[in-house]
Design a protein around this motif. Structure first.
Motif, PDB file in Angstrom:
ATOM      1  N   HIS A 271       0.818  -1.111  -0.078  1.00 17.72           N
ATOM      2  CA  HIS A 271       0.024  -0.076   0.034  1.00 17.72           C
ATOM      3  C   HIS A 271       1.075   1.184  -0.067  1.00 17.72           C
ATOM      4  O   HIS A 271       0.593   2.069  -0.673  1.00 17.72           O
ATOM      5  N   GLU A 273       3.740   1.631  -1.524  1.00 26.46           N
ATOM      6  CA  GLU A 273       4.419   1.775  -2.816  1.00 26.46           C
ATOM      7  C   GLU A 273       3.290   2.055  -3.777  1.00 26.46           C
ATOM      8  O   GLU A 273       3.566   2.234  -4.672  1.00 26.46           O
ATOM      9  N   GLY A 274       1.825   2.118  -3.373  1.00 26.34           N
ATOM     10  CA  GLY A 274       0.825   2.361  -4.391  1.00 26.34           C
ATOM     11  C   GLY A 274       0.490   1.097  -5.144  1.00 26.34           C
ATOM     12  O   GLY A 274      -0.109   1.365  -6.381  1.00 26.34           O
ATOM     13  N   SER A 275       0.955  -0.110  -5.012  1.00 22.97           N
ATOM     14  CA  SER A 275       0.702  -1.198  -5.628  1.00 22.97           C
ATOM     15  C   SER A 275      -0.475  -1.986  -5.348  1.00 22.97           C
ATOM     16  O   SER A 275      -0.740  -3.050  -6.373  1.00 22.97           O
ATOM     17  N   ARG A 277      -4.751  -2.074  -4.254  1.00 20.45           N
ATOM     18  CA  ARG A 277      -6.162  -1.277  -3.841  1.00 20.45           C
ATOM     19  C   ARG A 277      -6.888  -2.199  -2.870  1.00 20.45           C
ATOM     20  O   ARG A 277      -6.955  -3.234  -3.032  1.00 20.45           O
TER      21      ARG A 277
END
Length: 350
Positions: A271, A273-275, A277
């Motif tokens: 999360h 690292e934004g990888s 949802r």
């Protein structure tokens, strides 16, 4: 005059290969207004129980022990206290999966076909459990992971004989150092288990010597104890990922499973690292090809920390039902800090 023999009633289980010895009877009620208080009593005044069941001749350090106690939360079905070689963690995914299975198999919680939900009380607080029962068999347990967050992202430390190591630190029930296995030369196969343990020990020792970590509400929770080796992340569906993983918990001890809290730590990192949802899942796969599935369910704000909400799903297997006999005359059983809580009159299954 010889002292009388005492018995402890056990159910041995495992989840992902990690053996959890569930104590169902033979221990007198513990003082404490909450399960967390009772854990503190065990730690401070009756640590002999942990040593007894994890050391020779009754156990081995790679095991865990979960003591079933009456819940103090009126909405919870039972409480449990986790004991491991390193002490008393307030939460553990694999131990929770095993304990939830044990209370169903022992009849402490009536088993029903299909999906059923109930609450357990851990030292960390209440835990929502969802059990899947098919043909009277507990096929899966989904439990809440503790709110998890990233404390440190991609810092570097110099480790003697290894060199510079890049690591992140997550809290997910304990502080975890997260390292890339490939960067350290590992493929995460079973033949590497001893080398993984030796490498992790050196990194953890260096981290403990250099710095401490503080939780946003718990404060100082002691030196960082755990290290999680991360394999490459493979996307196998739009919302499903898989990664080989392994967790170091104590000198010489690599967990057989990937650990629930280790999986929660991975979700927090992904999360960060934004990888991933909300709704995405990560299956962590162990050296023994077992796995847990973590689901990223959302986030919320705790002060300045964005914490990751998650669940962990796995299956536990019952290995044995037994009564072990504690003979105070046995020279292998020397710890007097256990006898005052042993009592054949008490049985949590009744």
């Amino acid at each position: 005059m010889s002292k009388p023999e005492l018995k402890i009633r056990l159910m041995d289980t495992h989840a992902g290969g990690d053996v959890s010895r569930i104590v169902l009877g033979g221990i007198d009620p513990l003082p404490g207004a909450t399960v967390r208080d009772q854990m503190h009593y065990l730690r401070d005044d009756a640590d002999g129980l942990r040593k007894l069941l994890l050391d020779e001749p009754y156990g081995i350090p790679e095991m865990s022990v979960d003591l079933i106690v009456p819940a103090t939360d009126p909405e919870a079905e039972a409480g449990y206290i986790i004991m491991e070689v390193m002490g008393y963690p307030i939460y553990s995914g694999s131990n929770t999966i095993c304990t939830a299975t044990a209370v169903l198999e022992a009849g402490l919680v009536p088993k029903r076909e299909g999906r059923q939900r109930f609450l357990l009380e851990s030292p960390a607080g209440r835990v929502q459990i969802e059990a899947l029962v098919e043909n009277d068999v507990v096929e899966a347990i989904t439990c809440e992971g503790l709110p998890s967050y990233i404390d440190t992202y991609r810092s570097t430390i110099h480790v003697p004989t290894i060199g510079d190591v890049t690591y992140s630190v997550a809290y997910s029930g304990g502080f975890y150092a997260l390292v890339d296995a490939a960067e350290l030369g590992f493929s995460l196969v079973r033949e590497e288990e001893r080398a993984l343990s030796e490498c992790a020990y050196k990194i953890v020792e260096a981290l403990q010597a250099e710095r401490g970590f503080s939780h946003y509400t718990l404060g100082d929770v002691g030196p960082l104890p755990f290290l999680h080796f991360m394999g490459p992340v493979e996307q196998v569906a739009d919302d499903f990922y898989r990664s080989r993983s392994t967790t170091y918990v104590h000198p010489g001890v690599i967990c057989r499973s990937t650990t629930g809290t280790g999986t929660s730590a991975r979700l927090a990192l992904m999360h960060h690292e934004g990888s991933i949802r909300p709704g995405d899942k990560l299956e962590t796969v162990s050296l023994r090809e077992t796995g847990f599935i973590g689901e990223f369910t959302g986030t919320h704000q705790e002060g300045q920390q964005t914490v990751v909400e998650n669940t962990i799903t796995g299956k536990a297997f019952v290995l044995a039902h037994s009564d072990i006999v504690i003979n105070p005359e046995d020279p292998m059983v020397r710890d007097d800090s256990v006898y005052h809580i042993l009592g054949s009159r008490h049985d949590t299954s009744s």
